[in-house]
Design a protein around this motif. Structure first.
Motif, PDB file in Angstrom:
ATOM      1  N   THR A  58       0.825  -1.214   0.000  1.00 59.02           N
ATOM      2  CA  THR A  58       0.000   0.000   0.000  1.00 59.02           C
ATOM      3  C   THR A  58       0.856   1.260   0.000  1.00 59.02           C
ATOM      4  OG1 THR A  58      -1.718  -1.186   1.236  1.00 59.02           O
ATOM      5  CG2 THR A  58      -1.841   1.208   1.220  1.00 59.02           C
ATOM      6  N   VAL A  59       1.876   1.289   0.847  1.00 56.33           N
ATOM      7  CA  VAL A  59       2.725   2.480   0.940  1.00 56.33           C
ATOM      8  C   VAL A  59       3.569   2.646  -0.311  1.00 56.33           C
ATOM      9  CG1 VAL A  59       4.585   3.578   2.246  1.00 56.33           C
ATOM     10  CG2 VAL A  59       2.724   2.426   3.454  1.00 56.33           C
ATOM     11  N   VAL A  60       4.085   1.549  -0.869  1.00 60.72           N
ATOM     12  CA  VAL A  60       4.895   1.631  -2.083  1.00 60.72           C
ATOM     13  C   VAL A  60       4.066   2.157  -3.252  1.00 60.72           C
ATOM     14  CG1 VAL A  60       6.061   0.239  -3.847  1.00 60.72           C
ATOM     15  CG2 VAL A  60       6.609  -0.092  -1.445  1.00 60.72           C
ATOM     16  N   LEU A  61       2.844   1.657  -3.407  1.00 67.15           N
ATOM     17  CA  LEU A  61       1.982   2.123  -4.496  1.00 67.15           C
ATOM     18  C   LEU A  61       1.631   3.600  -4.326  1.00 67.15           C
ATOM     19  CD1 LEU A  61      -0.457  -0.900  -4.976  1.00 67.15           C
ATOM     20  CD2 LEU A  61       1.424  -0.192  -6.470  1.00 67.15           C
ATOM     21  N   THR A  62       1.322   3.983  -3.095  1.00 66.94           N
ATOM     22  CA  THR A  62       0.984   5.389  -2.846  1.00 66.94           C
ATOM     23  C   THR A  62       2.192   6.294  -3.071  1.00 66.94           C
ATOM     24  OG1 THR A  62      -0.620   4.668  -1.176  1.00 66.94           O
ATOM     25  CG2 THR A  62      -0.002   6.994  -1.170  1.00 66.94           C
ATOM     26  N   GLY A  63       3.338   5.898  -2.519  1.00 66.58           N
ATOM     27  CA  GLY A  63       4.548   6.691  -2.716  1.00 66.58           C
ATOM     28  C   GLY A  63       4.971   6.728  -4.171  1.00 66.58           C
TER      29      GLY A  63
END
Length: 233
Positions: A141-146
Motif C-alpha cells: 500500500t505504501v509503495v503504491l501510494t509513494g
C-alpha cells in the motif's frame, strides 16, 4: 542539491484555474462518499492515521516498534514507553486527527503556491513510513501510494501536478471527516470497544464521547479552513 532543483523545490507554482480546484474537490468527494470506492480509498486515510500515531510517538520519545496496515483498512501502530502520561495521550489522539490536520497543512502549502514542495514532502514522509511497516500488505500500500507521488513529481507537467495535488488535499480533508462518524456508529452498535477514543478515555478519565466530539471538531474545522485556502477565499 543542484541549484535549479532547489529552486524548483522551494519556489512557487501558479495556481490552477478555479474549475480545476472545484473538479478536484468533486473527484475527492466521489472517492469518499460511495461505500465501494471508500473501501479502497480509505487505505490512504489509514496510512495517514497510523503515520500520525507513529510520528507523534517518536516526537514524544517513545520507541516505535512498527506499523501494520490491513486489507480491511484497519491498522496498528505499536510503540514502547510509559503506558500513561502526556506522551501516550498525544500518541493515541494523533490517529483520527492526523488526516485532517495533514490536509490543513497541505492546503496552506497549496494556498501559497508550493505544489512541488507538497508532493516531495509527501513522498519523503511515505518513504520514512515504509521503513516502519511490518507486513506485506502495508508495504504494498505504501509503495503504491509513494510511487504515485514520485511519478507525478518527476514526470508530470505543472498542470497535472497541480490537479493531482489538489485532489490529494481535498481527499485528506474530506476523507478525514468520515472515520470519526464510522467510529461513532460502531460504538453505538456496541463495537470498537478498544478504539482510540476508548483508550483515551482510560488514559484521561474523560468520556470517550468527548473524544469523539474532539475528533469531529478537528476534522470539520480542518475541512472548513483548508477548503477556504484551496478555494482562495
Amino acid at each position: 542539491m543542484d541549484a535549479s532543483l532547489w529552486d524548483r523545490l522551494v519556489g512557487t507554482q501558479p495556481d490552477p484555474d478555479q474549475w480545476v480546484v472545484i473538479a478536484a474537490g468533486v473527484l475527492a468527494l466521489a472517492a469518499v462518499v460511495p461505500h465501494r470506492l471508500w473501501r479502497l480509498s480509505r487505505n490512504a486515510v489509514t496510512i495517514a492515521h497510523e503515520g500520525g500515531h507513529g510520528l507523534v510517538a517518536l516526537l514524544m520519545g517513545r520507541r516505535l516498534d512498527g506499523i501494520r496496515l490491513h486489507s480491511d483498512t484497519s491498522g496498528l501502530t505499536v510503540s514502547r514507553g510509559k503506558p500513561t502520561g502526556l506522551g501516550m495521550i498525544l500518541t493515541a489522539a494523533a490517529g483520527y486527527t492526523a488526516p485532517p490536520l495533514l490536509g490543513l497543512g497541505a492546503a496552506a502549502l497549496l494556498g501559497n503556491g508550493h505544489i512541488t514542495l507538497l508532493l516531495w514532502l509527501a513522498t519523503a514522509l511515505l518513504v520514512a513510513m515504509l521503513v516502519m511497516i511490518r507486513n506485506a500488505y502495508g508495504v504494498l500500500t505504501v509503495v503504491l501510494t509513494g510511487g504515485a507521488f514520485l511519478l507525478v513529481s518527476w514526470l508530470a507537467g505543472p498542470q497535472v501536478q497541480a490537479a493531482f495535488a489538489y485532489v490529494v488535499v481535498w481527499f485528506l480533508l474530506l476523507g478525514g471527516v468520515r472515520p470519526a462518524f464510522e467510529l461513532q456508529g460502531k460504538r453505538r452498535r456496541g463495537g470498537a470497544g478498544d478504539s482510540d477514543a476508548d483508550q483515551l478515555a482510560r488514559l484521561t478519565h474523560v468520556p470517550a464521547g468527548m473524544w469523539l466530539f474532539f475528533f469531529h471538531a478537528v476534522s470539520l474545522c480542518a475541512l472548513l479552513g483548508g477548503g477556504r485556502w484551496l478555494l482562495g477565499l
